[in-house]
Design a protein around this motif. Sequence first.
Motif, short mmCIF file in Angstrom:
data_model
loop_
_atom_site.label_atom_id
_atom_site.label_comp_id
_atom_site.label_asym_id
_atom_site.label_seq_id
_atom_site.Cartn_x
_atom_site.Cartn_y
_atom_site.Cartn_z
N SER A 550 0.96 -0.96 0.00
CA SER A 550 -0.22 0.20 -0.09
C SER A 550 0.54 0.78 0.25
CB SER A 550 -0.91 0.35 1.31
OG SER A 550 -0.09 0.58 2.69
N LEU A 551 1.88 1.34 0.31
CA LEU A 551 3.17 2.39 0.55
C LEU A 551 3.88 2.64 -0.33
CD1 LEU A 551 3.43 2.20 4.65
CD2 LEU A 551 2.11 3.47 2.99
N ILE A 552 4.40 1.03 -1.56
CA ILE A 552 5.57 1.16 -2.40
C ILE A 552 5.25 1.03 -3.88
CG2 ILE A 552 7.54 0.10 -3.13
CD1 ILE A 552 8.07 -0.38 0.26
N THR A 553 4.55 1.24 -4.87
CA THR A 553 4.17 1.79 -6.02
C THR A 553 5.33 0.46 -7.11
OG1 THR A 553 4.44 3.38 -6.79
CG2 THR A 553 1.94 3.01 -5.87
N ASN A 554 6.36 1.41 -7.05
CA ASN A 554 7.82 1.71 -7.56
C ASN A 554 8.70 0.11 -7.49
OD1 ASN A 554 8.83 3.01 -5.74
ND2 ASN A 554 9.96 3.86 -6.68
N SER A 555 8.62 -1.17 -6.51
CA SER A 555 9.72 -2.34 -6.62
C SER A 555 9.50 -3.45 -6.79
CB SER A 555 9.27 -2.12 -4.66
OG SER A 555 10.70 -3.27 -4.12
N PRO A 556 10.09 -3.54 -7.56
CA PRO A 556 9.79 -5.21 -8.38
C PRO A 556 10.20 -5.70 -7.22
CG PRO A 556 11.21 -3.85 -10.01
CD PRO A 556 11.09 -3.19 -8.71
N SER A 557 11.21 -5.77 -6.55
CA SER A 557 11.91 -6.68 -5.48
C SER A 557 10.97 -7.08 -4.63
CB SER A 557 12.80 -6.41 -4.78
OG SER A 557 12.57 -4.83 -3.84
N LEU A 558 9.48 -5.90 -4.17
CA LEU A 558 8.92 -6.50 -3.02
C LEU A 558 7.34 -7.01 -3.97
CD1 LEU A 558 6.86 -6.02 -0.61
CD2 LEU A 558 6.50 -3.75 -1.88
#
Length: 692
Positions: A550-558
């Motif tokens: 919900s906080l990160i939109t640009n993290s492939p690793s997530l």
Amino acid sequence: MANLQNNEVTGLFCECISLLIKQHEPSRTVFNLIRQQFLTFVKYLNEISKGEGMVAQTGSSFDDLHLSRIFENSTGRYKFYPPIDFDFMMTYVNYAIQDETDKPNNENNLNDLRKSVQTFGIMIAATNPGYVKLLITNTGRSILESKQEKCDFNQHITVEGFLPNNIFRMKVIPEQMEDEEILYKRQKCTYTVSGPALSNFEHEPEGYSYDFVHAFPCMSWPSIALNWTKRHKPGGWPNEELVEDIVQDGCAVVPVGHHLSKEANLEWRVSFNSAERKLSASLLPCQKSCYSVLKLLLKAGLSTKSILTSYHVKNMMFWFCEQMYGPADWSEKPIGEKMVELLDYIIKALEHYSIPNYFVPPNNLISHREKGAIDATKKEISILKENVFQSISLVCCKLKLFEEMSGMSNKTELYQMLTIYTAFVQTLYKVGILNLSTAIDTECFQKIVALNKCMKPYIKTASVAFSSVSIPELLKPLATNHMKTGDVEKALRLNQIMIENDFKLVKDCYPEVFSNIACLFGYKYQTSTETESKKRYFNEAMTNFKTANSLITNSPSLHFAFGNFLLTSKSSLNEVITHLKKATIISQPRPDDEVLMQIDIFESGTQSKSQNMYVDGRIAALYLLTSIYIDTCDIYMARKCTHRIQKYVDTTILTQKWSAHQILAVSLRKSGLHEKAEIIFSDSQKYIPFKT
């Protein structure tokens, strides 16, 4: 800012000073070496005295009521600041005296006492409270006659039978040591009379000196201090048990008369040295810190004209604990408030021109001082109290705890406070290794947490030149290192501390912390065999993954990590694929957004041992999708993913070329494209990382 010095900020700063000085390794080592040398010397003196004299260390250096740091001065010599006094008392145990101060002081009575009392001497009340005259009994004269071969002692006794207090300075003593040069000849020229003591200042350039005080013991508690045992103690200190223990030790007399006495050469001061040692030992650590830091502030902040001594402050501290705040009223938190109140307590005493001796209140320790000098000292202390951060900064400068403290006198109180705060955090960070595995690491970290917490309101209102060194900023690199080395528990705890300390800051500026926690709980879920634990770890991982998403939109690793967790926990395969696909379509990932993954390194014709490597999150997601499609027999989609990996390999940064080629080679082989896999593997050899 008017009440600022009364809040926890002052206390935290004081605690930091105490921590940094006590944990300064060179100071602690040198102090212990010096103390050990003196203890060896004391042991030797006690051995050769053959039981007639006993030497014991006394004072602040023994009671742990000092804060001193060793550093290099401008001449290149190392010295302690503030200077340390090593105090020793030589008690002549075979020359005990008896307290008769409550008896009539007339010639007939004195004659009767001289004949009947079997001790070496008798304490007779002198004019000034806390002082006595020492009447030698017939028994005492017999003892001295047996010592005639060593010294003609009797000739110095007055006609009335009193022993003058300058006998030790004349070196006319009941000499009990065969090797008298130990104390007198070897360093005869370096001894200076200082009150009741013989002081040696030959080590003054190194910041320490030592005193020897001679004393005759009185085995009973003196009647002049009997009121101390009975008076009401609102603070509940010292308790009855400690009072009884202290009374059993009796007292002693030391060779010094009252400053204003007409018979100063015949007076001996009643010493409560043993009692003071036990009282000091009973103080709580926070009380000792409060007292020690206050002494530092006074030593650094008061001029040489000040009449206040450490002994005055010690007596006021004892009164403060007895009458105001006993042990039950102290804790680590209010140390600054108590210190300011103790300053007020001292100021009030100076206003009345009286610092009463703790055991004998009628004995005013500053009765011999001029009122003008007392008023000037009171004014200095009042200024110090009103400018507490200026005073703390002065202490820090003199102790060289940090460098950037110039020009503080022209700055506001807020500026002073923030400058000290910033320097403290930086210094504590350097002192503590911050792996939370030792007491000093933990204590430094706790102080940084507390400083950050209480200073936020002031930082927001101050110049942008000041900023809080946040806990996430402090711990994130360390937590990442623990994750890389596989120390799951330490990494998890550090990430959790970040959130516990400042949830909003982590949420706004360090959202990857939630992702790290999710991954760590995911690992614990995979490795746990206990049903209830697995359930708890699964829920924790899911909660933190959802928060991170919900906080990160640009993290492939997530997305890769979440998809991988869902796969290992046997969740919906469609949901797994959805998250992995999201990872592959992010065109501009977060900086350093990488995945630590384990794959079997491809070698020509076979496979070698598994190896951990950091790769782009998008490549990791495509690799996992390839494996899923192979397992579900969807060769078309598997090869399509492999083709996309090829594109990333062609554009990836140089430092990741080798790992990207390895992943591509393994993916091609899984997809059945063995010949192409061999070509990619051969091509990867020129990108093999250099190993030292």
